[in-house]
Motif scaffolding. Structure first.
Motif, short mmCIF file in Angstrom:
data_model
loop_
_atom_site.label_atom_id
_atom_site.label_comp_id
_atom_site.label_asym_id
_atom_site.label_seq_id
_atom_site.Cartn_x
_atom_site.Cartn_y
_atom_site.Cartn_z
N UNK A 161 30.32 -26.01 45.37
CA UNK A 161 30.95 -25.61 46.62
C UNK A 161 32.17 -26.44 46.96
N UNK A 162 32.06 -27.75 46.75
CA UNK A 162 33.20 -28.63 47.02
C UNK A 162 34.35 -28.34 46.06
N UNK A 163 34.03 -28.09 44.79
CA UNK A 163 35.07 -27.80 43.81
C UNK A 163 35.75 -26.45 44.09
N UNK A 164 35.01 -25.50 44.59
CA UNK A 164 35.55 -24.15 44.82
C UNK A 164 36.25 -24.00 46.17
N UNK A 165 36.12 -24.98 47.05
CA UNK A 165 36.66 -24.87 48.41
C UNK A 165 38.14 -24.48 48.46
N UNK A 166 39.03 -25.11 47.67
CA UNK A 166 40.44 -24.72 47.76
C UNK A 166 40.69 -23.25 47.36
N UNK A 193 26.30 -19.71 49.53
CA UNK A 193 25.87 -18.31 49.65
C UNK A 193 26.50 -17.46 48.55
N UNK A 194 27.77 -17.71 48.24
CA UNK A 194 28.45 -16.96 47.18
C UNK A 194 27.81 -17.18 45.82
N UNK A 195 27.36 -18.41 45.57
CA UNK A 195 26.77 -18.71 44.27
C UNK A 195 25.33 -18.21 44.15
N UNK A 196 24.59 -18.25 45.26
CA UNK A 196 23.17 -17.89 45.22
C UNK A 196 22.97 -16.38 45.34
N UNK A 197 23.77 -15.70 46.13
CA UNK A 197 23.55 -14.27 46.43
C UNK A 197 23.44 -13.41 45.17
N UNK A 198 24.27 -13.57 44.15
CA UNK A 198 24.12 -12.71 42.97
C UNK A 198 22.82 -12.95 42.19
N UNK A 199 22.15 -14.07 42.46
CA UNK A 199 20.96 -14.41 41.69
C UNK A 199 19.67 -14.17 42.47
N UNK A 200 19.65 -14.56 43.74
CA UNK A 200 18.40 -14.52 44.49
C UNK A 200 18.62 -14.08 45.93
N UNK A 205 34.99 -21.93 53.17
CA UNK A 205 34.36 -22.76 52.13
C UNK A 205 32.91 -23.11 52.44
N UNK A 206 32.53 -23.10 53.71
CA UNK A 206 31.15 -23.41 54.08
C UNK A 206 30.16 -22.39 53.50
N UNK A 207 30.66 -21.22 53.14
CA UNK A 207 29.78 -20.16 52.61
C UNK A 207 29.68 -20.21 51.08
N UNK A 208 30.21 -21.26 50.46
CA UNK A 208 30.23 -21.34 49.00
C UNK A 208 28.83 -21.23 48.39
#
Length: 174
Positions: free
Chosen positions: A68-73, A87-94, A82-85
């Motif tokens: 999440x920190x790396x993807x923020x920019x 959620x973006x990573x987890x949603x496609x999986x679970x 960026x606070x939703x990072x």
């Protein structure tokens, strides 16, 4: 008693009567369908266990926070908070993992905040891609997903961006 409480019994009765009219052994059809369902469950269960284990390992290890920190920019450039990072990573999986992350975001920022609203719209406008592919492709016996995963993840990204844009347009903020 209202109609909604009678809906399921009426539907089941209709199916039974329809089966009798068409001279179908309804009980045998029901048990055969249940047997097929269990077979499908046995085929897809290993994939589901692997996916859920990977999600919980990522969250517990702190790798999700680091991503999440790396993807923020990049997320800021795409118009996604960026606070939703996570959620973006987890949603496609679970789906359940995403719901937990969404609940945490709403608890931290408030459900009526920009971030809370974006999280809610993201949960409603995207899919648990890998779970869905594991279930449907596993049930159909498809081994090679080829373009399905990149196309589905692209659609998820479009859904995330559209969610953030829709909240900005209809509620302001961001």
């Amino acid at each position: 008693m209202d109609f909604s409480t009678l809906l399921v019994p009426l539907l089941l009765s209709f199916v039974a009567v329809f089966g009798l009219i068409r001279r179908v052994d309804v009980y045998t059809a029901l048990t055969k369908g249940a047997e097929e369902g269990l077979g499908i469950l046995l085929r897809i269960f290993p994939s589901l266990i692997g996916l859920l284990t990977a999600v919980y390992m990522l969250r517990a290890s702190g790798a999700m926070d680091l991503l999440g920190e790396l993807a923020a920019p990049l997320l800021e450039k795409l118009g996604i908070p960026p606070e939703t990072a996570a959620l973006l990573f987890i949603r496609p999986v679970s789906g359940s993992g995403a719901l937990a992350v969404g609940s945490e975001l709403m608890a931290a920022h408030g459900p009526d905040s920009y971030i809370g609203r974006v999280a809610a719209v993201m949960l409603g406008s995207t899919e648990t891609t890998f779970y869905t592919i594991a279930v449907y492709f596993g049930a159909a016996g498809v081994k090679k997903t080829r373009y399905a995963i990149p196309a589905a993840l692209t659609a998820d990204l479009a859904g995330f961006m559209a969610a953030a844009l829709a909240v900005r347009v209809f509620f302001g903020g961001g």
